[in-house]
Design a protein around this motif. Structure first.
Motif: not given
Lengths: 272, 74
Positions: A47-74
């Motif tokens: 969705i971020i790619d298709e909407e062209g939001l890659q440079s406009e998006t700020i994600g907040i990654s949590p604590v839990g299994c997805s704690v390393l989320l910042y490694e996976f989405i650019d």
């Protein structure tokens, strides 16, 4: 032989239908085989790619299994303290109102330690998107009972099944936030079959569009599996989820914007 | 009638062998290999490539995004 050459001829760039989006990095996901997190990450990145939001998006990654989320989405990321992702997202959105801000949280993060932050953020109607992965268990720490664990469901801290009298009732966070005036779009989806993945993707796309209207918090719950925590194979876990999780956490929209509701009614009236 | 033919490419070394693609394939194209990849998982591969219709269901559900789908009309 003719068939074999035929197949090779199909594999050409102009015939490409689907490939992993470039917003996903090439790092190998740290999740167990069959985990719904991977699919949820991928459709979010698409969705971020298709909407062209890659440079406009700020994600907040949590604590839990997805704690390393910042490694996976650019995209740009901020790591939050356990459960405090909505509070951090509030600050970021208020300081940078032009950005698309979302949090991605599991049920231990959002429904247990971060309940207050979640409810108050939704009640204030901050213009962020909250993605809530609900697998009914604390996956990262070894499958302990979470507030979302079903009655009678076995986990490592409720080996005889969750006894409601002793351990309390499960918490339906999505239903709670749907009643709050600050939320604009609340839905519950899943990612275990192709149909559900497509529906979830549509829901995320809608939420991204609603964020541009600045009308309130969007909240998407994704009912997911935890094959390792539930001690099942991924395929069994998906079947178990359909049989047990979905009756308790029914899929579908819990709150849709009033304008869209009105539109739907006029459309159906026209059809009649 | 134009026939739709598809083809998938699996990144074997990233596949974790969860079998979710196998059960979501409507034509039974995908099977799990008898051998393992370098991580020790029985990876998915197109066992019956002639059946593939390029619907991308397998790629949609793949948690690790290892499947690339191609489709053409013949």
């Amino acid at each position: 032989m003719a068939q074999a050459t035929g197949i090779k001829e199909i594999i050409k760039p102009e015939n490409l239908v689907y490939r992993k989006t470039k917003v996903m990095t090439d790092n190998i996901l740290s999740y167990c085989p069959g985990c719904g997190h991977g699919t949820a990450h991928r459709i979010l990145a698409e969705i971020i790619d298709e909407e062209g939001l890659q440079s406009e998006t700020i994600g907040i990654s949590p604590v839990g299994c997805s704690v390393l989320l910042y490694e996976f989405i650019d995209i740009d990321w901020q790591e939050a303290a356990h459960g405090r992702a909505p509070a951090l997202a509030t600050a970021i959105k208020r300081l940078l109102p032009d950005k698309f801000v979302f949090t991605y949280q599991g049920d231990g993060d959002l429904a247990a330690i971060g309940t207050a932050e979640t409810i108050h953020t939704c009640n204030r109607g901050e213009n962020i998107l909250i993605i809530f992965i609900n697998n009914g268990i604390y996956g990262m720490t070894g499958g302990q009972m979470a507030p979302t664990t079903l009655p009678g469901m076995k986990s490592s801290t409720s080996p005889y099944g969750r006894d409601v009298k002793l351990m309390g009732n499960p918490l339906k966070m999505t239903d709670i936030v749907a009643t709050l005036p600050g939320t604009y779009y609340v839905t519950r989806q899943s990612v275990h079959t192709p149909v559900n993945v497509r529906k979830t993707k549509k829901a995320i796309r809608k939420a991204v569009h609603y964020q541009k209207l600045n009308k309130g918090t969007c909240f998407i719950e994704i009912v997911s599996n935890c094959p390792s925590g539930w001690k099942m194979t991924p395929v069994e876990a998906n079947k178990w989820m359909e049989a047990n999780m979905f009756p308790f956490y029914p899929l579908g929209d819990l709150k849709v914007p009033a304008e869209e509701n009105a539109q739907k009614t006029t459309n159906s009236e026209k059809n009649d | 009638m134009a026939k739709i033919r598809g083809s998938i490419v699996v990144e074997i070394d990233r596949c974790k062998g969860c079998e979710v693609c196998m059960v979501s394939c409507p034509t039974g194209t995908i099977a799990m290999a008898k051998e393992v990849n370098h991580k020790g998982y029985f990876y998915a591969y197109p066992a019956h490539p002639e059946l593939c219709i390029g619907c991308a269901n397998c790629a949609m559900v793949c948690p690790d995004g290892v499947i690339t789908v191609y489709k053409t009309k013949i």
